[in-house]
Motif scaffolding. Structure first.
Motif, mmCIF file in Angstrom:
data_model
loop_
_atom_site.group_PDB
_atom_site.id
_atom_site.type_symbol
_atom_site.label_atom_id
_atom_site.label_comp_id
_atom_site.label_asym_id
_atom_site.label_seq_id
_atom_site.Cartn_x
_atom_site.Cartn_y
_atom_site.Cartn_z
ATOM 1 N N CYS A 31 11.762 15.386 12.462
ATOM 2 C CA CYS A 31 10.886 14.370 13.059
ATOM 3 C C CYS A 31 9.555 14.341 12.323
ATOM 4 O O CYS A 31 8.933 15.390 12.122
ATOM 5 C CB CYS A 31 10.656 14.662 14.538
ATOM 6 S SG CYS A 31 9.766 13.315 15.383
ATOM 7 N N GLY A 78 14.320 15.132 17.984
ATOM 8 C CA GLY A 78 13.875 14.661 16.675
ATOM 9 C C GLY A 78 13.779 13.142 16.578
ATOM 10 O O GLY A 78 13.703 12.421 17.555
ATOM 11 N N GLU A 79 13.761 12.662 15.331
ATOM 12 C CA GLU A 79 13.802 11.223 15.070
ATOM 13 C C GLU A 79 15.093 10.919 14.329
ATOM 14 O O GLU A 79 15.209 11.187 13.132
ATOM 15 C CB GLU A 79 12.579 10.777 14.251
ATOM 16 C CG GLU A 79 12.629 9.336 13.795
ATOM 17 C CD GLU A 79 13.072 8.381 14.893
ATOM 18 O OE1 GLU A 79 14.154 7.769 14.765
ATOM 19 O OE2 GLU A 79 12.349 8.255 15.897
#
Length: 249
Positions: A31, A78-79
């Motif tokens: 992230c 996270g991303e």
């Protein structure tokens, strides 16, 4: 046959807050944001987690498939869009098997230079859970270490392509609890015609032990969890903005 592997932090078999129904939730690793209220700092590192293919994840999904009749698969982080090609492959494979697909993202990675990859992704994406953390870009940067220009552009892109969105916003006492900013956020959301729901999530401090275990200072030490009353007040302010825009005011 999967040619791409993703870095997977973990999976959850019976998610009930990450899209409609009971869902198989995949947490991807990595992230770029550093949200002060993040409760998953263990997902930040790009090189963490374990490598898995889309087929391996769907094999896990199939182990409990009978429970997902009204649900599906959600990819979060996270991303997750740091691994957009992997997410796209996973969603295309899931859709070929009749599985509802949902993506939980901040949209921070969106820009004009990679729009063609997003064009492919959204063809196999049934729902986006979009985190709108702050409507003011300078305050967004203070909150997350990044401005919000790409995020707002992503929201407009989804609306232009009629991709269903559920908007999520975390309210933090003393940090994201300004009623005027919430109203402005609502006015922006009111321009997005494919928004189907709004969730205002009260800040909690349940991630503190993870920071301690990782040896990271917790940015909001001493901040009390948000009350349900504050979350309700926040949602009402956002809804006023949405209604005013849609009423032409």
């Amino acid at each position: 046959m999967s040619l791409i592997t993703g870095r997977i932090h973990s999976t959850e078999s019976f998610g009930t807050v990450d899209g409609p129904g009971i869902r198989f939730v995949v947490f991807l690793q990595g992230c770029p944001l550093r949200c002060k209220y993040c409760h998953n700092p263990d997902t930040w590192a790009y090189n963490g987690g374990k490598e898995m293919t889309a087929e391996q994840l769907l094999d896990e999904y199939n182990g409990c498939r009978e429970f997902y009749k009204d649900g599906g698969i959600t990819v979060t982080g996270g991303e997750p869009l740091l691994q957009i090609d992997f997410v796209t492959e996973l969603f295309e494979l899931a859709k070929s098997r009749g599985i509802h697909t949902c993506l939980d993202t901040s949209g921070i990675t969106f820009n004009d230079s990679n729009k063609d990859r997003f064009d492919r992704l959204i063809k196999s994406t049934d729902l986006i859970l979009l985190d709108l953390k702050h409507i003011d870009s300078a305050l967004h940067k203070e909150l997350t270490a990044h401005g919000n220009e790409n995020i707002l552009a992503f929201a407009r892109y989804l609306a232009d392509n009629n991709i269903p969105m559920w908007i999520r916003h975390v309210v933090v006492p003393g940090l994201t609890d300004d009623e005027e900013q919430h109203y402005k956020l609502g006015r922006f959301i009111g321009t997005l015609r494919s928004v189907k729901a709004l969730d205002v999530l009260p800040y909690h401090d349940m991630g503190v032990p993870k920071y301690e275990a990782l040896g990271i200072d917790y940015p909001l030490k001493g901040t009390e969890p948000a009350t349900k009353e504050l979350a309700l007040k926040t949602k009402q302010a956002i809804m006023r903005g949405i209604k005013d825009v849609r009423a032409g005011r």
